[in-house]
Design an enzyme around this catalytic site. Sequence first.
Site, PDB file in Angstrom:
ATOM      1  N   GLU A 161       0.816  -1.226   0.000  1.00 29.23           N
ATOM      2  CA  GLU A 161       0.000   0.000   0.000  1.00 29.23           C
ATOM      3  C   GLU A 161       0.848   1.273   0.000  1.00 29.23           C
ATOM      4  O   GLU A 161       0.627   2.203   0.781  1.00 29.23           O
ATOM      5  CB  GLU A 161      -0.958  -0.045   1.202  1.00 29.23           C
ATOM      6  CG  GLU A 161      -1.874  -1.264   1.149  1.00 29.23           C
ATOM      7  CD  GLU A 161      -2.713  -1.443   2.406  1.00 29.23           C
ATOM      8  OE1 GLU A 161      -2.800  -0.499   3.206  1.00 29.23           O
ATOM      9  OE2 GLU A 161      -3.293  -2.535   2.575  1.00 29.23           O
ATOM     10  N   ASN A 204       2.154  -5.209  -3.004  1.00 27.67           N
ATOM     11  CA  ASN A 204       0.766  -5.550  -2.685  1.00 27.67           C
ATOM     12  C   ASN A 204      -0.030  -4.264  -2.450  1.00 27.67           C
ATOM     13  O   ASN A 204       0.462  -3.341  -1.788  1.00 27.67           O
ATOM     14  CB  ASN A 204       0.744  -6.421  -1.412  1.00 27.67           C
ATOM     15  CG  ASN A 204      -0.608  -7.047  -1.132  1.00 27.67           C
ATOM     16  OD1 ASN A 204      -1.191  -7.688  -1.994  1.00 27.67           O
ATOM     17  ND2 ASN A 204      -1.104  -6.858   0.080  1.00 27.67           N
ATOM     18  N   HIS A 240     -10.372  -6.423  -1.937  1.00 30.32           N
ATOM     19  CA  HIS A 240     -11.395  -6.303  -0.880  1.00 30.32           C
ATOM     20  C   HIS A 240     -12.629  -5.699  -1.541  1.00 30.32           C
ATOM     21  O   HIS A 240     -12.752  -4.491  -1.690  1.00 30.32           O
ATOM     22  CB  HIS A 240     -10.881  -5.418   0.267  1.00 30.32           C
ATOM     23  CG  HIS A 240      -9.756  -6.038   1.041  1.00 30.32           C
ATOM     24  ND1 HIS A 240      -9.923  -7.153   1.831  1.00 30.32           N
ATOM     25  CD2 HIS A 240      -8.445  -5.718   1.127  1.00 30.32           C
ATOM     26  CE1 HIS A 240      -8.759  -7.487   2.384  1.00 30.32           C
ATOM     27  NE2 HIS A 240      -7.847  -6.626   1.968  1.00 30.32           N
ATOM     28  N   GLU A 270      -6.064 -10.779  -1.375  1.00 31.54           N
ATOM     29  CA  GLU A 270      -6.788 -10.641  -0.091  1.00 31.54           C
ATOM     30  C   GLU A 270      -8.309 -10.596  -0.323  1.00 31.54           C
ATOM     31  O   GLU A 270      -9.010  -9.778   0.198  1.00 31.54           O
ATOM     32  CB  GLU A 270      -6.336  -9.371   0.654  1.00 31.54           C
ATOM     33  CG  GLU A 270      -4.848  -9.307   0.905  1.00 31.54           C
ATOM     34  CD  GLU A 270      -4.434  -8.113   1.757  1.00 31.54           C
ATOM     35  OE1 GLU A 270      -5.310  -7.421   2.308  1.00 31.54           O
ATOM     36  OE2 GLU A 270      -3.217  -7.855   1.878  1.00 31.54           O
ATOM     37  N   ASP A 272     -12.107 -10.655  -0.279  1.00 31.48           N
ATOM     38  CA  ASP A 272     -13.312 -10.836   0.530  1.00 31.48           C
ATOM     39  C   ASP A 272     -14.376  -9.922  -0.061  1.00 31.48           C
ATOM     40  O   ASP A 272     -14.089  -9.116  -0.953  1.00 31.48           O
ATOM     41  CB  ASP A 272     -13.082 -10.568   2.032  1.00 31.48           C
ATOM     42  CG  ASP A 272     -12.314  -9.277   2.328  1.00 31.48           C
ATOM     43  OD1 ASP A 272     -11.593  -9.241   3.338  1.00 31.48           O
ATOM     44  OD2 ASP A 272     -12.433  -8.320   1.538  1.00 31.48           O
TER      45      ASP A 272
HETATM   46  O1  G3I Z   1      -2.860  -9.039  18.872  1.00 28.03           O
HETATM   47  C1  G3I Z   1      -3.529  -7.939  19.491  1.00 28.03           C
HETATM   48  C2  G3I Z   1      -4.089  -8.358  20.833  1.00 28.03           C
HETATM   49  O2  G3I Z   1      -2.994  -8.666  21.694  1.00 28.03           O
HETATM   50  C3  G3I Z   1      -4.918  -7.225  21.423  1.00 28.03           C
HETATM   51  O3  G3I Z   1      -5.506  -7.658  22.634  1.00 28.03           O
HETATM   52  C4  G3I Z   1      -6.026  -6.864  20.404  1.00 28.03           C
HETATM   53  C5  G3I Z   1      -6.919  -5.755  20.919  1.00 28.03           C
HETATM   54  O4  G3I Z   1      -6.233  -4.520  20.757  1.00 28.03           O
HETATM   55  O5  G3I Z   1      -5.409  -6.413  19.178  1.00 28.03           O
HETATM   56  C6  G3I Z   1      -4.677  -7.495  18.606  1.00 28.03           C
HETATM   57  O6  G3I Z   1      -4.087  -7.022  17.403  1.00 28.03           O
HETATM   58  C7  G3I Z   1      -5.027  -6.864  16.340  1.00 28.03           C
HETATM   59  C8  G3I Z   1      -4.536  -7.719  15.150  1.00 28.03           C
HETATM   60  O7  G3I Z   1      -5.366  -7.497  13.975  1.00 28.03           O
HETATM   61  C9  G3I Z   1      -4.548  -9.209  15.480  1.00 28.03           C
HETATM   62  O8  G3I Z   1      -5.868  -9.598  15.719  1.00 28.03           O
HETATM   63  C10 G3I Z   1      -5.024  -5.390  15.936  1.00 28.03           C
HETATM   64  O9  G3I Z   1      -5.635  -4.639  16.973  1.00 28.03           O
HETATM   65  C11 G3I Z   1      -5.856  -5.208  14.651  1.00 28.03           C
HETATM   66  O10 G3I Z   1      -5.748  -3.872  14.173  1.00 28.03           O
HETATM   67  C12 G3I Z   1      -5.297  -6.121  13.557  1.00 28.03           C
HETATM   68  O11 G3I Z   1      -6.133  -5.982  12.399  1.00 28.03           O
HETATM   69  C13 G3I Z   1      -5.538  -6.498  11.199  1.00 28.03           C
HETATM   70  C14 G3I Z   1      -5.367  -5.331  10.227  1.00 28.03           C
HETATM   71  O12 G3I Z   1      -4.800  -5.825   8.980  1.00 28.03           O
HETATM   72  C15 G3I Z   1      -4.445  -4.282  10.780  1.00 28.03           C
HETATM   73  O13 G3I Z   1      -4.535  -3.148   9.926  1.00 28.03           O
HETATM   74  C16 G3I Z   1      -6.473  -7.529  10.587  1.00 28.03           C
HETATM   75  O14 G3I Z   1      -6.555  -8.676  11.427  1.00 28.03           O
HETATM   76  C17 G3I Z   1      -5.949  -7.956   9.215  1.00 28.03           C
HETATM   77  O15 G3I Z   1      -6.895  -8.788   8.557  1.00 28.03           O
HETATM   78  C18 G3I Z   1      -5.719  -6.724   8.330  1.00 28.03           C
HETATM   79  O16 G3I Z   1      -5.138  -7.158   7.135  1.00 28.03           O
HETATM   80  C19 G3I Z   1      -4.783  -6.111   6.204  1.00 28.03           C
HETATM   81  C20 G3I Z   1      -3.592  -6.614   5.423  1.00 28.03           C
HETATM   82  O17 G3I Z   1      -2.540  -6.940   6.298  1.00 28.03           O
HETATM   83  C21 G3I Z   1      -3.176  -5.589   4.373  1.00 28.03           C
HETATM   84  N1  G3I Z   1      -4.296  -5.256   3.489  1.00 28.03           N
HETATM   85  C22 G3I Z   1      -5.479  -4.779   4.223  1.00 28.03           C
HETATM   86  C23 G3I Z   1      -5.939  -5.817   5.227  1.00 28.03           C
HETATM   87  C24 G3I Z   1      -7.192  -5.353   5.942  1.00 28.03           C
HETATM   88  O18 G3I Z   1      -6.930  -4.200   6.701  1.00 28.03           O
END
Ligand code: G3I
Length: 511
Positions: A161, A204, A240, A270, A272
Site C-alpha cells: 500500500e 501488494n 477487498h 486478499e 473478501d
Molecule cells: O494481537 C492484538 C491483541 O494482543 C490485542 O488484545 C487486540 C486488541 O487490541 O489487538 C490485537 O491485534 C489486532 C490484530 O489485527 C490481530 O488480531 C489489531 O488490533 C488489529 O488492528 C489487527 O487488524 C488487522 C489489520 O490488517 C491491521 O490493519 C487484521 O486482522 C488484518 O486482517 C488486516 O489485514 C490487512 C492486510 O494486512 C493488508 N491489506 C489490508 C488488510 C485489511 O486491513
Amino acid sequence: MRATDAFGIGLAMVGATALGSACVDYSNMEPSFATLRQAAQAQGKLIGTAVDGALLSTDSEYARLLAEEFSAVTPENATKWGPLEPQDDTYDFSDADSIVAAALDHDQSLKGHVFTWHQQLPSWVESISDPDELRLALREHMETTMARYRGQIKVWDVVNEAVDDNAPAGYRENIFYELLGPDYIEEAFLMAHEADPDALLYYNDYAIERMGHKADFTYQMLRDLVARDIPIHGIGMQSHLSVHRYPAADDLRDNIRRFADLGLRVEISELDGRTSGLTGTLDQQYEAQRIAFQETVASCVLEPGCARVTLWGFLDEYSWLDDEGTEEHGLLFDDNYEKKPSYWGVMDGLRGKLAKRGPTLVKNGDFEDELDHWVGVDSTLSLESFEDQAHPVACARDRSSSESGLSQVDLLDAFASGGSFTFRAEVRQEGTAPAGINVALIVEQSGQDPSTLSLGYLYLEEGVWRTMRGSFALAWEAPPTSVRLSFSGPDPGVDLCITQVALNQLHPAPG
Ligand code: G3I
C-alpha cells in the site's frame, strides 16, 4: 436529485420470488471437485487464505477446513513487523512458527506478509527519526526474519500500500517515505533480495484491481522498477470487494494481463466481499457475493499470468471486516461452518467459469438505430462518426451542467427484479484538461426524490476514447417507478461522447 451512492440507500428485495430463478439451490450440486484445493490444482493455480495462528490451536474445525480446502496460506498478522519484533531485536516467532509448521504439514505454499507498511509497525520503529537508523532496522528485521524461514516462506510481500491517490506525489506519506523518500520502495526490494536471493518478492495494494488512476500509477511505478532490474517478481491485487460494486471481469483481466506482460506474477491476494452495501435479504447478498467471487476468481484462472487467489480468511465470523463495526458476511463459510453460495462461486471460478451473461439490456447501445432510445439531458444530442471509432457515436454537446449528458430512459423492466449486472461503454470527453465521467442509474420510486446509483467513474484525458467497465448488484425495498441509465460528469461546456454501450445481467454458472 439526491446524489446517493448506489448502495448506501436502504434497498431490500421486493420479495425472494423476484429473484427466484436466480437463487440456485447449491445443496444438491455435485461439484466436479470435492475441495477448492483440488479445483485449483486442476488449473495449475493455488487457492490460499489468510491464517490466524491462534485459531489453529483453539478451533479444530477451522484447522480442518484450512488443511482440506486450501493449498496456500498467508499469515494474516503473524509475520508483520509489529507482531514479530515488538521491541528492537526482540522477536516473537511463536504465531508465525505455528502457521509455518501447519502449512508444511499440509503441503501448503507460504507467502510472508509484510515488511514495509504504514500499519502494525512496532512503536520503536514508529519513533525512529533518522533515515540510516530506519534503513538499518528494516535490513536487520528482513535478514533475521527471512533467514529463519528461508526455504519455507519462498514468497514475501515486501512493500504494501505505498500508493496513495490523494497524496500530492502519489505516494503514501508513511514513515519510510518521510525519512527515505520514494526510493524506499526499491531499497526495500534490494534489501529483501540480499537477505534471501531465492525468495520471490511482491508489491501488494488495494483498489488497483480495476483500470483507473491508482492502477495506472502502480503500473508505471512497477514498470520503472522492472526496467531498472530492481528485484521485484510479483504484484498482489488485494480485491477487498463490495458485492454491490466491483471490477468487471474484462477490466480486471486486462489489468492482470498488463502487469503480467511486465514479467510479474499476478495474484488476487486478499479477496473478501462486503455484503452490507447491498441492503436486502441475506439470500440477495449471498447471491451477489457468489457472482462477485465467481467473476473475480475466474478472471485470475483464465489469465496465465495470475498464479494464486488468496481469500482474506474463510470463516465469516473471524473476518477483519467485522472489526469495522458493520455486520458483514464477507467470506465462504457461515457461523455454522456451512458453505455459503460464495464457496460455490469460488469453486466455479476455479473451474475457469465466468458467470453467464444475459443479452444486453441497453437498447440501441451501438447507435446503429441513430439516437433511438437515447435523450440529451440539458444538452444537444448528435449522432456523429469518429476516425478512431468503428461505430456510430452519440455526443452530448452544449452541456449546461455537470449533471447533463446522455440518458436512456426506459430501463425499468430491465432492473425491476434486481440482481447482478456488468456494464461497459466507450467514452470520450472534449474540451478540457482531464475530467471525470460518471455512469449511473437514476432511480425514481413513488413518494421519493430520484436517487443516483453510481455504477462507475473514470477520469480521462480529453480527446481520447477510454473503456468504462464495472459490475454491480441491485435490490429494491419498493419497486422503482423508473430507471434511467445516465452518462454525465464533466464540467458544463465539456462535450461528452459515447458508443458501444452494453449492460448485461450476470447469472450463476454452476455445475
Ligand atoms: O494481537 C492484538 C491483541 O494482543 C490485542 O488484545 C487486540 C486488541 O487490541 O489487538 C490485537 O491485534 C489486532 C490484530 O489485527 C490481530 O488480531 C489489531 O488490533 C488489529 O488492528 C489487527 O487488524 C488487522 C489489520 O490488517 C491491521 O490493519 C487484521 O486482522 C488484518 O486482517 C488486516 O489485514 C490487512 C492486510 O494486512 C493488508 N491489506 C489490508 C488488510 C485489511 O486491513
